[in-house]
Motif scaffolding. Structure first.
Motif, mmCIF file in Angstrom:
data_model
loop_
_atom_site.group_PDB
_atom_site.id
_atom_site.type_symbol
_atom_site.label_atom_id
_atom_site.label_comp_id
_atom_site.label_asym_id
_atom_site.label_seq_id
_atom_site.Cartn_x
_atom_site.Cartn_y
_atom_site.Cartn_z
ATOM 1 N N UNK A 38 36.559 -24.339 -38.773
ATOM 2 C CA UNK A 38 36.547 -22.962 -38.027
ATOM 3 C C UNK A 38 36.818 -22.935 -36.666
ATOM 4 N N UNK A 39 36.330 -24.285 -35.902
ATOM 5 C CA UNK A 39 36.880 -24.253 -34.540
ATOM 6 C C UNK A 39 38.329 -24.185 -34.565
ATOM 7 N N UNK A 40 39.089 -24.864 -35.378
ATOM 8 C CA UNK A 40 40.643 -24.913 -35.435
ATOM 9 C C UNK A 40 41.197 -23.064 -35.517
ATOM 10 N N UNK A 41 40.572 -22.640 -36.631
ATOM 11 C CA UNK A 41 40.960 -21.358 -36.884
ATOM 12 C C UNK A 41 40.725 -20.176 -35.840
ATOM 13 N N UNK A 53 42.027 -15.723 -44.841
ATOM 14 C CA UNK A 53 40.810 -14.803 -45.000
ATOM 15 C C UNK A 53 40.613 -14.744 -46.704
ATOM 16 N N UNK A 54 41.420 -14.829 -47.470
ATOM 17 C CA UNK A 54 41.193 -15.260 -48.780
ATOM 18 C C UNK A 54 40.075 -16.166 -49.248
ATOM 19 N N UNK A 55 40.344 -17.325 -48.172
ATOM 20 C CA UNK A 55 39.591 -18.707 -48.460
ATOM 21 C C UNK A 55 38.256 -18.193 -47.896
ATOM 22 N N UNK A 56 37.845 -17.453 -46.842
ATOM 23 C CA UNK A 56 36.435 -17.233 -46.525
ATOM 24 C C UNK A 56 35.916 -16.427 -47.447
ATOM 25 N N UNK A 63 36.706 -16.282 -50.826
ATOM 26 C CA UNK A 63 36.466 -17.012 -52.121
ATOM 27 C C UNK A 63 35.311 -18.227 -51.756
ATOM 28 N N UNK A 64 35.023 -18.778 -50.638
ATOM 29 C CA UNK A 64 34.064 -19.411 -50.228
ATOM 30 C C UNK A 64 32.555 -19.036 -50.441
ATOM 31 N N UNK A 65 32.410 -17.550 -50.402
ATOM 32 C CA UNK A 65 31.255 -16.835 -50.262
ATOM 33 C C UNK A 65 30.930 -16.473 -48.782
ATOM 34 N N UNK A 66 31.571 -17.096 -47.983
ATOM 35 C CA UNK A 66 31.620 -16.964 -46.448
ATOM 36 C C UNK A 66 30.286 -17.120 -46.049
ATOM 37 N N UNK A 67 29.926 -17.286 -44.569
ATOM 38 C CA UNK A 67 30.725 -16.180 -43.760
ATOM 39 C C UNK A 67 31.615 -17.113 -43.107
ATOM 40 N N UNK A 68 31.752 -18.347 -43.329
ATOM 41 C CA UNK A 68 32.859 -19.234 -42.821
ATOM 42 C C UNK A 68 33.999 -19.854 -43.781
ATOM 43 N N UNK A 69 34.877 -20.576 -43.266
ATOM 44 C CA UNK A 69 36.218 -21.000 -43.954
ATOM 45 C C UNK A 69 35.440 -21.624 -45.404
ATOM 46 N N UNK A 70 34.711 -22.737 -45.057
ATOM 47 C CA UNK A 70 34.283 -23.490 -45.988
ATOM 48 C C UNK A 70 32.719 -23.328 -46.918
ATOM 49 N N UNK A 96 38.581 -30.141 -49.303
ATOM 50 C CA UNK A 96 38.882 -28.692 -49.044
ATOM 51 C C UNK A 96 39.131 -28.732 -47.454
ATOM 52 N N UNK A 97 38.030 -29.393 -46.628
ATOM 53 C CA UNK A 97 38.185 -29.361 -45.194
ATOM 54 C C UNK A 97 39.465 -29.926 -44.897
#
Length: 209
Positions: free
Chosen positions: A163-166, A143-146, A148-155, A91-92
């Motif tokens: 998240x650094x890249x984003x 945004x949908x990925x965040x 779907x992951x349950x957040x608060x971050x991308x993964x 996923x990463x």
């Protein structure tokens, strides 16, 4: 081992991603705030681009690859880069590749190339318009990925190099006036960015030249 690290590249460019990563990892390193096509950049990268990471006898380019390498080699249990061979790592890699190819290269860079640097590459308004539209679609997926992951971050619950890249891409979009529309269209995106920017490592990296 970390004392051998050197990062070549000004924090005003994509090198910021790697400086933020180095700060997150708490590693000792030397920073050479070189600009693209400077003497230092040309010596480190055949294309004259930045960033370049030097780790003892080993040298590598490309900001996303550098962060993954740093996470694998020095990340320990930080979770900044998931362990190879896991679903989390898959996923990463997927998210980072999308950020790099779809948002950075296909969206933001086209704007820079054909608007900000139009005097070099040629001004192509239609290409910039398409790049902006495409970028908005990519950001919605993020945004949908965040969500779907349950957040608060991308993964999911843990902050990562993705998240650094984003956030660096969001910073770039903010500088060219695109990001406000993204915030309006994607609930929670602004809060996500602010959460990441509140990290001490981000604050330290922002102070670098």
């Amino acid at each position: 081992m970390s004392s051998s690290l050197k990062l070549i590249g000004s924090a005003q460019f994509r090198s910021f991603r790697n400086l933020w990563m180095l700060e997150e990892l708490g590693l000792a390193y030397t920073h050479v705030p070189a600009r693209p096509h400077s003497e230092e950049a040309n010596a480190a990268n055949p294309l004259g681009k930045i960033p370049t990471l030097v780790d003892g006898e080993f040298t590598m380019n490309e900001s996303a690859a550098i962060n993954t390498y740093l996470g694998d080699r020095y990340g320990g249990t930080s979770g900044l880069v998931p362990v190879p061979g896991t679903f989390e790592r898959g996923r990463y890699e997927q998210v980072v590749t999308m950020l790099q190819s779809e948002l950075d290269a296909q969206g933001l860079w086209i704007h820079r190339k054909h608007e900000a640097l139009g005097h070099i590459f040629g001004t192509i308004p239609d290409a910039v318009t398409h790049a902006k539209s495409h970028s908005a679609k990519v950001v919605k997926v993020l945004a949908d990925t965040i969500a779907a992951s349950g957040g608060p971050y991308l993964l999911g619950p843990g902050f990562s190099a993705a998240d650094i890249m984003c956030v660096h891409c969001l910073n770039w979009a903010d500088a060219i006036g695109w990001v406000d529309e993204w915030h309006e269209s994607n609930a929670g995106l602004k809060q996500y960015a602010e959460l990441c920017r509140s990290r001490e490592a981000y604050v330290r990296a922002k102070q670098l030249p």
